[in-house]
Design a protein around this motif. Structure first.
Motif, short mmCIF file in Angstrom:
data_model
loop_
_atom_site.label_atom_id
_atom_site.label_comp_id
_atom_site.label_asym_id
_atom_site.label_seq_id
_atom_site.Cartn_x
_atom_site.Cartn_y
_atom_site.Cartn_z
N THR A 150 0.83 -1.20 0.00
CA THR A 150 0.00 0.00 0.00
C THR A 150 0.87 1.25 0.00
OG1 THR A 150 -1.76 -1.16 1.18
CG2 THR A 150 -1.82 1.25 1.20
N LYS A 151 0.61 2.12 -0.98
CA LYS A 151 1.40 3.34 -1.14
C LYS A 151 0.61 4.61 -0.82
CE LYS A 151 5.04 1.20 -2.88
NZ LYS A 151 4.50 -0.18 -2.84
N SER A 152 -0.72 4.58 -0.97
CA SER A 152 -1.46 5.84 -0.84
C SER A 152 -2.92 5.62 -0.50
CB SER A 152 -1.36 6.66 -2.14
OG SER A 152 -1.91 5.95 -3.23
N PHE A 153 -3.45 6.57 0.27
CA PHE A 153 -4.88 6.70 0.51
C PHE A 153 -5.30 8.12 0.11
CE2 PHE A 153 -4.23 3.09 3.28
CZ PHE A 153 -5.45 2.42 3.30
N TYR A 154 -6.38 8.21 -0.64
CA TYR A 154 -6.98 9.49 -1.00
C TYR A 154 -8.23 9.66 -0.16
CZ TYR A 154 -3.85 9.84 -5.00
OH TYR A 154 -2.73 9.95 -5.80
N LEU A 155 -8.27 10.68 0.67
CA LEU A 155 -9.41 10.90 1.56
C LEU A 155 -10.54 11.51 0.76
CD1 LEU A 155 -7.60 12.24 4.75
CD2 LEU A 155 -8.13 9.88 4.10
N ALA A 156 -11.68 10.82 0.72
CA ALA A 156 -12.73 11.16 -0.24
C ALA A 156 -14.07 11.40 0.44
CB ALA A 156 -12.87 10.03 -1.26
N HIS A 157 -14.97 12.02 -0.35
CA HIS A 157 -16.36 12.27 0.04
C HIS A 157 -16.45 13.05 1.35
CE1 HIS A 157 -20.66 11.79 -0.10
NE2 HIS A 157 -20.58 10.99 -1.16
N LEU A 158 -15.60 14.06 1.51
CA LEU A 158 -15.66 14.90 2.70
C LEU A 158 -16.94 15.74 2.68
CD1 LEU A 158 -12.59 14.14 2.68
CD2 LEU A 158 -12.18 16.40 3.66
#
Length: 264
Positions: free
Chosen positions: A211-219
């Motif tokens: 795992t390289k990245s998480f994009y924080l979504a639907h704020l």
């Protein structure tokens, strides 16, 4: 062969994610107007005429607003499960039969070397589901609009290279806001949306060695902020022994501006 993606828009006002490889390119949801969607494509230097189709997660307007107009204008195939088709058909206008495809829950469709796996989430829609994109040994997970992340979901989405992951609200902001209690109760429920802290706990449980990245979504536009979401997620992850920048990176998404088109 590589896979690229961009979170074109994410938030309470509209959601759309673009995924491509050398053979195909797809949208997951089109929750903005046709004109807005075309503008977002210009920002990532892509043309809607080249799209291979649209995958729909569920029938809420912030996910399907542009689906009908784009399907008709560009002759695009639309993929959704049967209950979602039934729920959204009155909302998106006439779609030709040859453009309508049923994509069942927890099944896989392959388009050349790109495979898309569907899985169910817990949300107050007809039959909401999200998607995992597989390209060779690469794995991209898209998961928002769920009240919680079940053990079954965790098994499907674990150890992906990148995630677009819901981090919808700050619980204290939500409790203090002017929303009617029934709306607050819905958001906080098991068929609502995941909070910053709960998102981080789930992230810690699904992240793996690759795992390289998480994009924080639907704020939420009313009950969250980018800085707050990042801080809350990072603090909760740190309490569980995961340091941002060492284990993986956190990235923001935006309601109006796409993320950089990146390779996995």
């Amino acid at each position: 062969m590589s896979m690229h993606f961009s979170v074109l828009a994410s938030g309470s006002t509209g959601n759309a994610i673009y995924v491509e490889n050398e053979e195909h390119s797809f949208l997951v949801d089109a929750g903005l107007s046709g004109k807005q969607m075309e503008g977002l494509f210009q920002k990532i230097d892509r043309n809607m005429k080249d799209l291979s189709g649209i995958f729909v997660t569920h029938e809420h307007s912030d996910h399907i607003k542009g689906v009908g107009i784009l399907a008709r204008k560009y002759g695009l195939p639309i993929y959704a499960n049967e209950k979602t088709w039934s729920a959204m058909s009155p909302l998106i206008g006439k779609i030709e039969t040859e453009q309508k495809f049923v994509f069942g829950m927890e099944t896989v469709k392959s388009f050349g070397s790109l495979s898309i796996e569907s899985f169910g989430v817990s949300h107050d829609a007809a039959e909401p589901m999200f998607y995992v994109f597989h390209q060779g040994d690469k794995k991209l997970v898209l998961v928002t609009d769920t009240g919680y992340v079940s053990d079954r979901m965790k098994g499907i989405i674990s150890n992906a290279d990148s995630y677009v992951f819901e981090s919808n609200h700050d619980v204290d902001m939500l409790r203090m806001c002017r929303y009617p209690w029934n709306i607050k109760r819905r958001i906080l429920s098991d068929v609502g949306h995941v909070s910053n802290e709960d998102a981080a706990i789930a992230m810690s449980e699904v992240a793996g060695d690759r795992t390289k990245s998480f994009y924080l979504a639907h704020l939420s536009k009313d009950n969250n902020m980018k800085d707050l979401a990042r801080m809350s997620v990072a603090q909760t992850l740190e309490s569980r022994g995961i340091i941002i920048g060492e284990s993986f990176e956190l990235y923001d998404t935006d309601p109006q501006n796409p993320t950089e088109l990146v390779a996995i």
